[in-house]
Enzyme design. Sequence first.
Site, PDB file in Angstrom:
ATOM      1  CB  SER A  28      -0.868   0.052   1.262  1.00 42.12           C
ATOM      2  OG  SER A  28      -2.030  -0.679   1.060  1.00 42.12           O
ATOM      3  CG  HIS A  59      -2.877  -2.157  -3.776  1.00 42.85           C
ATOM      4  ND1 HIS A  59      -1.944  -3.123  -3.488  1.00 42.85           N
ATOM      5  CD2 HIS A  59      -3.169  -1.566  -2.607  1.00 42.85           C
ATOM      6  CE1 HIS A  59      -1.689  -3.105  -2.192  1.00 42.85           C
ATOM      7  NE2 HIS A  59      -2.426  -2.176  -1.633  1.00 42.85           N
ATOM      8  CG  HIS A  81      -4.892  -7.011   0.116  1.00 38.52           C
ATOM      9  ND1 HIS A  81      -4.852  -6.207  -0.992  1.00 38.52           N
ATOM     10  CD2 HIS A  81      -3.847  -6.640   0.900  1.00 38.52           C
ATOM     11  CE1 HIS A  81      -3.821  -5.371  -0.882  1.00 38.52           C
ATOM     12  NE2 HIS A  81      -3.205  -5.622   0.251  1.00 38.52           N
ATOM     13  CE1 TYR A  83      -8.570  -5.356   1.351  1.00 38.91           C
ATOM     14  CE2 TYR A  83      -6.775  -5.977   2.821  1.00 38.91           C
ATOM     15  CZ  TYR A  83      -7.276  -5.184   1.804  1.00 38.91           C
ATOM     16  OH  TYR A  83      -6.489  -4.224   1.239  1.00 38.91           O
ATOM     17  CD  GLU A  84      -8.119  -7.110  -3.041  1.00 37.92           C
ATOM     18  OE1 GLU A  84      -8.468  -6.647  -4.134  1.00 37.92           O
ATOM     19  OE2 GLU A  84      -6.946  -7.425  -2.777  1.00 37.92           O
ATOM     20  CB  ALA A 111       1.297   0.054   4.595  1.00 36.62           C
ATOM     21  CG  MET A 209      -5.075  -5.918   7.016  1.00 36.08           C
ATOM     22  SD  MET A 209      -6.391  -4.824   6.429  1.00 36.08           S
ATOM     23  CE  MET A 209      -6.547  -3.678   7.800  1.00 36.08           C
ATOM     24  CB  SER A 210      -0.578  -7.955   2.702  1.00 38.17           C
ATOM     25  OG  SER A 210       0.497  -7.163   3.168  1.00 38.17           O
ATOM     26  CG  ASN A 233      -1.156   2.862  11.192  1.00 38.73           C
ATOM     27  OD1 ASN A 233      -0.924   2.406  10.063  1.00 38.73           O
ATOM     28  ND2 ASN A 233      -1.716   2.147  12.153  1.00 38.73           N
ATOM     29  CG  HIS A 245      -6.455   2.927   2.717  1.00 35.36           C
ATOM     30  ND1 HIS A 245      -5.450   1.998   2.904  1.00 35.36           N
ATOM     31  CD2 HIS A 245      -6.535   3.111   1.374  1.00 35.36           C
ATOM     32  CE1 HIS A 245      -4.953   1.628   1.724  1.00 35.36           C
ATOM     33  NE2 HIS A 245      -5.590   2.294   0.782  1.00 35.36           N
TER      34      HIS A 245
HETATM   35  N1  HPA Z   1      -3.357  -2.576  10.860  1.00 31.50           N
HETATM   36  C1  HPA Z   1      -3.445  -3.427   9.812  1.00 31.50           C
HETATM   37  N2  HPA Z   1      -2.944  -3.147   8.640  1.00 31.50           N
HETATM   38  C2  HPA Z   1      -2.332  -1.971   8.465  1.00 31.50           C
HETATM   39  C3  HPA Z   1      -2.209  -1.043   9.515  1.00 31.50           C
HETATM   40  C4  HPA Z   1      -2.754  -1.373  10.774  1.00 31.50           C
HETATM   41  O1  HPA Z   1      -2.685  -0.606  11.763  1.00 31.50           O
HETATM   42  N3  HPA Z   1      -1.534   0.023   9.013  1.00 31.50           N
HETATM   43  C5  HPA Z   1      -1.269  -0.247   7.714  1.00 31.50           C
HETATM   44  N4  HPA Z   1      -1.738  -1.455   7.378  1.00 31.50           N
END
Ligand code: HPA
Length: 271
Positions: A28, A59, A81, A83-84, A111, A209-210, A233, A245
């Site tokens: 990401s 993406h 992903h 989640y997709e 990320a 998540m990846s 973050n 996001h």
């Molecule tokens: N959690 C999950 N996936 C992420 C995060 C997060 O805080 N930041 C960027 N991708």
Amino acid sequence: MNEVIERAVGILSPLCGEYCKIGLILGSGLGEYAEKIENKRFVNYSELPGFPQSRVEGHKGRFVIGELFGKTVICMQGRFHYYEGYPQSQIALAVRVMKRLGVEKLLLTNAAGGVNLSFSPGDLMLISDHINFSGSHPLIGENDADFGPRFPDQTNVYDRELRERVRLAAKAAGVALQEGVYMMFSGPTFESPAEIVFARTIGASAVGMSTVPEAIAATHCGIKTIGISLITNMAAGILNQPLSHEEVQETAAIASEKFTKLVDRIVTDVF
Ligand code: HPA
């Protein structure tokens, strides 16, 4: 061989040539790195019959093949992903295509949310190991012995020797590098604060998540793997603010210079 893999290899192989030994998967907000590739050849995922499509903002959804510092690379600009809605076996497809194209070393980037309290947004983290908390697994289903064994060892998913070289390369480039365990949640929600306390308690330094499905698939078929997380973050509940996001993409953009410097070094000195 799986027919989807076979057809993708048929389309990509003439563009890769014989010496495409390096794979890159950009996470990401990190897809811009592919702009550095010279003499680019593009193949959209939509041109590959039966291939999953990437639909997340940030993406692009294509393979970029070309040269970086004189080395041929194949890069996924945008990844799939869980989640997709794709089974993780589908996420593994792209890695298996790379294997068939001759890729020997793979850099996975993402990320991630910082769980380790000594981290700050903008930090880069070398992934030392992972915790697969996604609730699924890319190797569920019949095993294709052409790729690897039914019960693969997981003691060196993020190759120890390459990691040592990444540490040295980061030092030489003057890029600070954290190191830690990446824990995969399924998403698409960010984690709850209680889940982040749990993640820290069981040894995670970052959450995302990846990456884990690709890393498992790569190790299974003998591709040596390195993972780099950009901490975009602090994870949920650490700071008194909501996650978004947009924040992930903004921090990725701010840290892109440092990220580029490190990836350059990995391509030149480590791979
Ligand atoms: N959690 C999950 N996936 C992420 C995060 C997060 O805080 N930041 C960027 N991708």
